[in-house]
Design an enzyme around this catalytic site. Structure first.
Site, PDB file in Angstrom:
ATOM      1  CG  ASN A   1      -5.915  -0.704  -6.700  1.00  0.00           C
ATOM      2  OD1 ASN A   1      -4.657  -0.684  -6.357  1.00  0.00           O
ATOM      3  ND2 ASN A   1      -6.631  -1.558  -7.169  1.00  0.00           N
TER       4      ASN A   1
ATOM      5  CG  HIS B   1      -8.381  -0.532   2.671  1.00  0.00           C
ATOM      6  ND1 HIS B   1      -9.155  -1.459   2.664  1.00  0.00           N
ATOM      7  CD2 HIS B   1      -7.551  -0.994   1.517  1.00  0.00           C
ATOM      8  CE1 HIS B   1      -9.039  -2.320   2.314  1.00  0.00           C
ATOM      9  NE2 HIS B   1      -7.629  -2.167   1.566  1.00  0.00           N
TER      10      HIS B   1
ATOM     11  CE1 TYR C   1      -9.566  -8.173  -5.624  1.00  0.00           C
ATOM     12  CE2 TYR C   1      -9.087  -6.074  -6.685  1.00  0.00           C
ATOM     13  CZ  TYR C   1      -9.056  -6.918  -5.427  1.00  0.00           C
ATOM     14  OH  TYR C   1      -8.172  -6.299  -4.527  1.00  0.00           O
TER      15      TYR C   1
ATOM     16  CD  GLU D   1      -2.611  -6.701  -1.722  1.00  0.00           C
ATOM     17  OE1 GLU D   1      -2.248  -6.154  -0.455  1.00  0.00           O
ATOM     18  OE2 GLU D   1      -4.072  -6.776  -2.002  1.00  0.00           O
TER      19      GLU D   1
ATOM     20  CG  PHE E   1      -1.744  -2.027  -8.035  1.00  0.00           C
ATOM     21  CD1 PHE E   1      -0.666  -2.463  -7.381  1.00  0.00           C
ATOM     22  CD2 PHE E   1      -2.800  -2.682  -8.775  1.00  0.00           C
ATOM     23  CE1 PHE E   1      -0.675  -4.101  -7.492  1.00  0.00           C
ATOM     24  CE2 PHE E   1      -2.882  -3.940  -8.663  1.00  0.00           C
ATOM     25  CZ  PHE E   1      -1.730  -4.795  -7.961  1.00  0.00           C
TER      26      PHE E   1
ATOM     27  NE  ARG F   1      41.589  19.436 -10.399  1.00  0.00           N
ATOM     28  CZ  ARG F   1      42.208  18.315 -10.084  1.00  0.00           C
ATOM     29  NH1 ARG F   1      42.480  17.370 -11.191  1.00  0.00           N
ATOM     30  NH2 ARG F   1      42.906  18.057  -9.059  1.00  0.00           N
TER      31      ARG F   1
ATOM     32  CE1 TYR G   1      40.950  15.154  -7.930  1.00  0.00           C
ATOM     33  CE2 TYR G   1      39.921  13.429  -6.675  1.00  0.00           C
ATOM     34  CZ  TYR G   1      40.733  13.704  -7.570  1.00  0.00           C
ATOM     35  OH  TYR G   1      41.724  12.800  -7.763  1.00  0.00           O
TER      36      TYR G   1
END
Length: 509
Positions: free
Chosen positions: A196, A84, A54, A414, A329, A283, A280
């Site tokens: 990746n 990309h 791949y 994906e 990934f 405290r 609060y």
């Protein structure tokens, strides 16, 4: 200059920060180099044997079933990086960019990615010589890792894209030439191996974590200043209370407050007053600040694992003769951690804003309204609380988890993603907001202490007051307070406030 040696499994979070700040150079150990060469030799042999791999002999994502001729392998890797590179928005700063580069080099150096040694060495030379690719912040869904931003980093290794070198923006090719670094022609799998993984979300996450850990100390220092200014009691910080609910974070906070409030004349002055207990936001400081610390300890554990993990796909197990497709990934562990970090740090801001309200409200503080002697003519610090409230409310929006969202990509191949990079970016904004809220509280607390003179606060509080007063003068009348807030925020971010106080009280937890 300090050297950080990549050995595969021992990169420390503090070393990442040192490299990101330009305080260390990076090298590889000889053992790591042997593992990288072995992995490379294995993948070349697999290709010669006609194996289908791949991202090497196939397309990517939804195109994974398309086979690629071996004569087109180099073109495939180059096309991957170019296609990309679709990031948008502002660019990561140089500090974050250097951390991203270091983490990617560390992944490749572990010897499970099948890349050449020269590729890793080029990345390290870019870090060491100061070539910083322009990486857009937006465009990652957090699986398959941080593809889009990492592609912009990889462009510069190829002599494309844009980079900053010695403070000047230029093309990636020019930057590499000026730095004397040969550009890389990507070979089998190397484009995929560069992009990746989770290194963008992880780099940003590590920087956020260490900043958040420092903020825990700052919150204790600032809270102690407010406790004295409001004539609050340290009785809620008694160690016996914490022993019956023994969370580590609670105990750490209590010990800090006992150091900071030591020898307080203010505390002694109201020791036998009629007030039974504080609100609060005073405290419950051990319980709230402490819970933040305990949550951040979990986040630290995640990152200590992640920065020394292999998040590539496929993975090359040369010693076992295997090439395995996987999902390492996927950024889910980091996404959860960053969502948690954002949530808990926002609580430091939330409780701080409530303490600001106590300081400016005369019915609660016993101090002049809005901490000004001439209320009416002067508004004093009234609007500081408004600004703090705005930031605290903004943090509530930012604290909505990114990791609960997912959207399918790549034709549903994906189909589940982490949104980890979005979680990390949100957490960074929350931290910035909380730094400002704490700066606002410190502005109010130091002004409150002015009205209690000549009584002295605790030794740690006194030193914190002194540090602030070197930059911010007591308030005599209305003025621009944004400049005061910025000066105190710089003391917080730079670490000067912590460092100076620790010189007086000793190391804080």
């Amino acid at each position: 200059m300090k050297k950080v040696i990549l050995k595969g499994k021992n990169l420390k979070l503090e070393e990442i920060v040192e490299v990101s700040e330009g305080k260390a150079i990076v090298e590889m150990s000889e053992n790591i180099k042997r593992k990288v060469r072995r992995s490379r030799e294995f993948i070349i042999k697999a290709l010669k044997d006609g194996k289908k791999i791949y991202g090497v002999t196939t397309g990517f994502g939804m195109l994974a079933d398309h086979l690629i001729d071996q004569s087109q392998i180099e073109e495939l890797q180059k096309n991957l990086i170019r296609s990309h590179s679709v990031g948008v928005g502002p660019y990561f700063d140089e500090k974050t960019t250097r951390a991203i580069m270091l983490l990617r080099a560390n992944v490749l150096a572990m010897g499970y990615s099948g890349v050449r040694l020269e590729l890793i060495q080029t990345l390290l030379e870019m870090i060491n010589r100061g070539v910083h690719p322009l990486i857009p912040e937006q465009g990652s869904v957090g699986a398959s890792g941080d593809l889009a931003p990492m592609a912009h980093l990889a462009l510069v290794l190829m002599g494309e894209g844009n980079a900053v070198y010695q403070g000047e923006l230029m093309s990636g090719k020019q930057a590499m030439e000026k730095a004397g670094i040969p550009v890389i022609t990507l070979k089998e799998k190397e484009g995929l191996a560069l992009i990746n993984g989770t290194q963008v979300m992880t780099a940003l996450g590590v920087l956020c974590l260490l900043r958040a850990e420092r903020l825990c100390k700052v919150a204790d220092i600032v809270g102690a200043c407010t406790l004295d200014a409001l004539k609050g009691t340290l009785s809620a910080f008694d160690l016996d209370i914490q022993k019956v609910r023994p969370f580590p974070g609670h105990l750490a906070v209590v010990k800090n407050f006992l150091k900071l409030g030591k020898e307080s004349e203010i505390a002694q002055s109201h020791k036998f007053c009629s007030k039974i207990q504080d609100a609060y936001s005073l405290r419950c400081i051990p319980q709230v600040h402490g819970a933040v610390r305990d949550a951040l300890r979990f986040v630290r554990n995640i990152f200590e694992i992640e920065v020394n993990s292999v998040t590539d796909n496929p993975l090359i197990f040369a010693n076992k003769g295997k090439i395995l497709n996987c999902g390492n990934f996927h950024g889910e562990p980091v996404a959860f951690a960053m969502d948690l970090l954002g949530i808990v740090v926002s609580e430091l801001g939330s409780i701080s804003e409530r303490r600001i309200e106590k300081l400016i409200n005369p019915s609660l503080s016993g101090l002049p309204p809005s901490l000004t002697k001439e209320g009416g003519l002067h508004s004093g610090l009234m609007m500081v609380q408004v600004s703090a409230a705005a930031l605290a409310s903004e943090n509530k929006i930012l604290s909505h988890p990114a990791s609960v969202d997912s959207i399918p990509t790549s034709a549903d191949k994906e189909d589940h993603v982490s949104m980890g990079t979005i979680a990390a970016r949100k957490a960074r904004e929350i931290i910035k907001n909380v730094e400002n809220i704490l700066a606002m509280e410190m502005l109010c607390a130091t002004q409150g202490l002015e009205f209690l003179k000549p009584l002295e606060p605790g030794i740690g509080v006194k030193e914190a007051y002194r540090v602030v007063r070197e930059k911010v003068h007591p308030i005599k009348g209305d003025r621009r307070f944004d400049e005061d807030i910025k000066k105190i925020q710089c003391l917080i971010e730079s670490g000067e406030l912590i460092n100076r106080v620790e010189k007086i009280v000793g190391r804080l937890n």
